[in-house]
Design a protein around this motif. Structure first.
Motif, PDB file in Angstrom:
ATOM      1  N   GLY A 157      18.603   7.641  24.773  1.00  0.00           N
ATOM      2  CA  GLY A 157      18.000   7.799  23.461  1.00  0.00           C
ATOM      3  C   GLY A 157      16.512   7.561  23.429  1.00  0.00           C
ATOM      4  N   ALA A 158      15.877   7.187  24.556  1.00  0.00           N
ATOM      5  CA  ALA A 158      14.431   7.014  24.578  1.00  0.00           C
ATOM      6  C   ALA A 158      13.747   8.379  24.526  1.00  0.00           C
ATOM      7  N   ALA A 159      12.508   8.412  24.025  1.00  0.00           N
ATOM      8  CA  ALA A 159      11.763   9.663  23.900  1.00  0.00           C
ATOM      9  C   ALA A 159      10.365   9.466  24.450  1.00  0.00           C
ATOM     10  N   LEU A 160       9.945  10.344  25.349  1.00  0.00           N
ATOM     11  CA  LEU A 160       8.635  10.275  25.984  1.00  0.00           C
ATOM     12  C   LEU A 160       7.688  11.238  25.295  1.00  0.00           C
ATOM     13  N   GLY A 161       6.607  10.697  24.734  1.00  0.00           N
ATOM     14  CA  GLY A 161       5.610  11.520  24.065  1.00  0.00           C
ATOM     15  C   GLY A 161       4.788  12.322  25.062  1.00  0.00           C
ATOM     16  N   PRO A 162       3.965  13.244  24.574  1.00  0.00           N
ATOM     17  CA  PRO A 162       3.151  14.070  25.474  1.00  0.00           C
ATOM     18  C   PRO A 162       2.074  13.253  26.173  1.00  0.00           C
ATOM     19  N   VAL A 163       1.642  13.725  27.333  1.00  0.00           N
ATOM     20  CA  VAL A 163       0.534  13.102  28.058  1.00  0.00           C
ATOM     21  C   VAL A 163      -0.767  13.474  27.351  1.00  0.00           C
ATOM     22  N   LEU A 178      -2.545   8.955  29.434  1.00  0.00           N
ATOM     23  CA  LEU A 178      -1.405   8.055  29.228  1.00  0.00           C
ATOM     24  C   LEU A 178      -0.341   8.791  28.425  1.00  0.00           C
ATOM     25  N   ALA A 179       0.839   8.221  28.405  1.00  0.00           N
ATOM     26  CA  ALA A 179       1.932   8.711  27.561  1.00  0.00           C
ATOM     27  C   ALA A 179       2.675   7.496  27.016  1.00  0.00           C
ATOM     28  N   VAL A 180       3.301   7.668  25.863  1.00  0.00           N
ATOM     29  CA  VAL A 180       4.023   6.575  25.219  1.00  0.00           C
ATOM     30  C   VAL A 180       5.510   6.890  25.240  1.00  0.00           C
ATOM     31  N   LEU A 181       6.299   5.915  25.666  1.00  0.00           N
ATOM     32  CA  LEU A 181       7.757   6.040  25.677  1.00  0.00           C
ATOM     33  C   LEU A 181       8.306   5.206  24.522  1.00  0.00           C
ATOM     34  N   ALA A 182       8.875   5.854  23.511  1.00  0.00           N
ATOM     35  CA  ALA A 182       9.489   5.153  22.382  1.00  0.00           C
ATOM     36  C   ALA A 182      10.922   4.806  22.744  1.00  0.00           C
ATOM     37  N   LEU A 183      11.270   3.529  22.608  1.00  0.00           N
ATOM     38  CA  LEU A 183      12.620   3.048  22.921  1.00  0.00           C
ATOM     39  C   LEU A 183      13.434   2.904  21.639  1.00  0.00           C
ATOM     40  N   PRO A 184      14.738   3.026  21.711  1.00  0.00           N
ATOM     41  CA  PRO A 184      15.572   2.859  20.510  1.00  0.00           C
ATOM     42  C   PRO A 184      15.450   1.445  19.961  1.00  0.00           C
ATOM     43  N   PRO A 185      15.644   1.269  18.659  1.00  0.00           N
ATOM     44  CA  PRO A 185      15.605  -0.073  18.084  1.00  0.00           C
ATOM     45  C   PRO A 185      16.587  -1.002  18.794  1.00  0.00           C
ATOM     46  N   GLY A 186      16.125  -2.211  19.104  1.00  0.00           N
ATOM     47  CA  GLY A 186      16.978  -3.187  19.772  1.00  0.00           C
ATOM     48  C   GLY A 186      16.880  -3.172  21.279  1.00  0.00           C
ATOM     49  N   ASP A 187      16.252  -2.141  21.863  1.00  0.00           N
ATOM     50  CA  ASP A 187      16.099  -2.074  23.321  1.00  0.00           C
ATOM     51  C   ASP A 187      14.821  -2.815  23.692  1.00  0.00           C
ATOM     52  N   LEU A 222       6.571   1.683  25.206  1.00  0.00           N
ATOM     53  CA  LEU A 222       5.817   1.387  26.421  1.00  0.00           C
ATOM     54  C   LEU A 222       4.654   2.356  26.521  1.00  0.00           C
ATOM     55  N   ILE A 223       3.515   1.864  26.981  1.00  0.00           N
ATOM     56  CA  ILE A 223       2.360   2.720  27.265  1.00  0.00           C
ATOM     57  C   ILE A 223       2.280   2.902  28.770  1.00  0.00           C
ATOM     58  N   LEU A 224       2.380   4.152  29.226  1.00  0.00           N
ATOM     59  CA  LEU A 224       2.440   4.467  30.648  1.00  0.00           C
ATOM     60  C   LEU A 224       1.108   5.075  31.071  1.00  0.00           C
ATOM     61  N   PRO A 225       0.315   4.392  31.891  1.00  0.00           N
ATOM     62  CA  PRO A 225      -0.966   4.950  32.335  1.00  0.00           C
ATOM     63  C   PRO A 225      -0.780   5.998  33.425  1.00  0.00           C
ATOM     64  N   ASN A 226      -1.559   7.083  33.332  1.00  0.00           N
ATOM     65  CA  ASN A 226      -1.539   8.153  34.328  1.00  0.00           C
ATOM     66  C   ASN A 226      -0.122   8.562  34.709  1.00  0.00           C
ATOM     67  N   PRO A 227       0.707   8.959  33.727  1.00  0.00           N
ATOM     68  CA  PRO A 227       2.107   9.321  34.042  1.00  0.00           C
ATOM     69  C   PRO A 227       2.176  10.581  34.885  1.00  0.00           C
ATOM     70  N   ARG A 228       3.151  10.609  35.782  1.00  0.00           N
ATOM     71  CA  ARG A 228       3.373  11.789  36.611  1.00  0.00           C
ATOM     72  C   ARG A 228       4.450  12.660  35.969  1.00  0.00           C
ATOM     73  N   THR A 229       4.460  13.914  36.290  1.00  0.00           N
ATOM     74  CA  THR A 229       5.452  14.850  35.771  1.00  0.00           C
ATOM     75  C   THR A 229       6.578  14.983  36.789  1.00  0.00           C
ATOM     76  N   PRO A 230       7.845  14.934  36.394  1.00  0.00           N
ATOM     77  CA  PRO A 230       8.361  14.794  35.026  1.00  0.00           C
ATOM     78  C   PRO A 230       8.445  13.369  34.540  1.00  0.00           C
ATOM     79  N   GLY A 231       7.864  12.410  35.292  1.00  0.00           N
ATOM     80  CA  GLY A 231       7.875  11.033  34.817  1.00  0.00           C
ATOM     81  C   GLY A 231       8.132  10.081  35.979  1.00  0.00           C
ATOM     82  N   PRO A 232       7.573   8.872  35.907  1.00  0.00           N
ATOM     83  CA  PRO A 232       7.791   7.897  36.988  1.00  0.00           C
ATOM     84  C   PRO A 232       9.268   7.602  37.189  1.00  0.00           C
ATOM     85  N   ARG A 233       9.647   7.383  38.441  1.00  0.00           N
ATOM     86  CA  ARG A 233      11.055   7.115  38.735  1.00  0.00           C
ATOM     87  C   ARG A 233      11.523   5.784  38.153  1.00  0.00           C
TER      88      ARG A 233
END
Length: 452
Positions: free
Chosen positions: A268-274, A219-228, A250-261
């Motif tokens: 300003g969102a940031a995607l953590g490592p898989v 999985l990978a975690v996508l951190a969204l900006p405050p208020g989003d 958001l918690i993204l199960p089995n994320p694909r590279t470079p990321g789901p469409r």
């Protein structure tokens, strides 16, 4: 006044403050640097005293707080006090500094809702900790002769923060009280996925089954900006979302590279490592660090930014203290140069090391002539007595240069001044000789090499 009436009066005061102030309070003014450092020095003792007050005054309540998604009473107090100090830091904004605390108290309130525990005990705990904080502030104010307006501001800000925490807990409590059973199970699973393995009460497989959710391999975690708010995005049902307005993710199960469409195109969102499914805390931690650097302007606000594409910058800013200690040793007199001379040399050195010591490729990437690169490298060698670049310390040098040349480093003037001070101390007599050389160079500037 009876204890019940006293508690009601305090509650009304805190809730009135929470209603009248912005949920992400902007405090009056930053504290002087020396005062912030003093507060940080005394913070462990203050946390000890607050924890003792809560555990002694509310012995039957602490078991509810301990284990709240892996947080103990002490950890919650420690993070709250850290937030209080951070909101007075001139280098950070109130919303960014309080976002994590608001998210924490929303979760605490939600846990109270799931357990059917009223929030009165939480309000009492915050009141006890607040009284300890005010007592210590008053003591320090008299001992260190603080101006009266400053003490008044700090005291008011203490109760403002308490009001903000109570408001966040109340929101979490109210939302939890109206949730469907399956949604509650999915939230429990979500919180377990981003908790440390030792802090989980139940196995992930058991929680996933109760939530009707297939446990992924990664999985990978996508951190969204405050208020989003995640509800503003169209998301697949397998994505788990934290709805906190302060620190959504958001918690993204089995994320694909470079990321789901379908990833939100939030600026300003940031995607953590898989990571493996049981290491979600790692992905969230790095996603939030990436988000912090995006908010500072250090990293670009891509949609979303992938942390694995910016490993050097994230590592450099995470290891700031260590790099400060190494900068003077690795770069020496280069840090003493004025910016107009220093920055081209440092930039050339960093690109040169990244290009595997290839001057031709360095020139192409910098859009300068190859002889310009070689001239700058000779200057670096002369200024450092041939000690830079050290072939055996390329990695350390690149990390130091990455931090120095990142946009966010310009906001950390104190750190840059410390690096230059250390450079002067290490250079000693050589620094004086360098100044004389600079003066001579101004009178007889070196001839520029002819450009081909």
């Amino acid at each position: 006044m009876t204890p019940t009436h006293e508690r009601a009066a305090r509650t009304n005061t805190h809730e009135r403050a929470a209603r009248t102030k912005d949920p992400h309070p902007q405090y009056a003014a930053p504290l002087p640097g020396e005062m912030r450092r003093m507060l940080l020095r005394h913070m462990p003792d203050a946390v000890d005293e607050m924890e003792e007050a809560v555990r002694t005054g509310l012995p039957h309540y602490t078991h509810i707080v301990d284990g709240t998604y892996g947080y103990s009473v002490r950890q919650i107090i420690d993070r709250t006090v850290n937030c209080f100090i951070s909101v007075h830091d001139s280098g950070r904004h109130g919303p960014a500094a309080t976002a994590e605390i608001i998210a924490l108290y929303e979760r605490i309130g939600a846990r109270h809702g799931r357990l059917g525990c009223p929030l009165d005990a939480l309000r009492d705990a915050l009141d006890l900790a607040g009284r300890v904080a005010c007592r210590r502030l008053i003591k320090d104010a008299y001992r260190l002769h603080w101006p009266a307006p400053l003490l008044a501001t700090l005291t008011e800000d203490t109760f403002t923060l308490i009001g903000t925490a109570i408001a966040a807990a109340t929101r979490g409590y109210a939302e939890e009280s109206h949730r469907a059973p399956l949604d509650v199970q999915r939230d429990r699973l979500r919180d377990a996925l981003i908790a440390e393995p030792d802090d989980r009460d139940r196995p992930l497989a058991e929680l996933a089954a109760a939530a009707d959710w297939r446990l992924p391999g990664t999985l990978a975690v996508l951190a969204l900006p405050p208020g989003d708010h995640p509800q503003t995005h169209v998301l697949p049902p397998e994505v788990l979302a934290d709805r906190s307005p302060a620190a959504p993710y958001l918690i993204l199960p089995n994320p694909r590279t470079p990321g789901p469409r379908w990833l939100p195109k939030t600026k300003g969102a940031a995607l953590g490592p898989v990571v493996p499914a049981d290491r979600g805390a790692v992905s969230l931690r790095w996603a939030r660090r990436g988000l912090d650097l995006v908010e500072r302007g250090t990293l670009p606000a891509d949609t979303p930014l992938r942390c694995v594409d910016h490993v050097a910058v994230l590592t450099a800013f995470r290891s700031g203290d260590l790099l400060e200690a190494a900068a003077a040793e690795l770069l020496g007199p280069l840090l003493e140069l004025p910016p107009r001379r220093r920055e081209p040399l440092l930039e050339t050195l960093l690109v040169y090391l990244r290009c595997g010591d290839n001057a031709v490729l360095t020139a192409e990437r910098l859009h300068v002539h190859e002889q310009t690169v070689r001239y700058r490298l000779r200057q670096i060698t002369q200024l450092t007595d041939g000690n830079c670049p050290d072939p055996e310390r390329h990695l350390e040098t690149m990390l130091v240069l990455t931090r120095l040349l990142s946009p966010g480093a310009a906001d950390e003037g104190a750190g840059a001044r410390r690096w230059r001070a250390k450079a002067r101390a290490r250079a000693g007599v050589r620094a004086g000789a360098g100044e004389a050389g600079d003066a001579a160079a101004r009178v007889h500037p070196p001839a520029r090499p002819k450009q081909a």
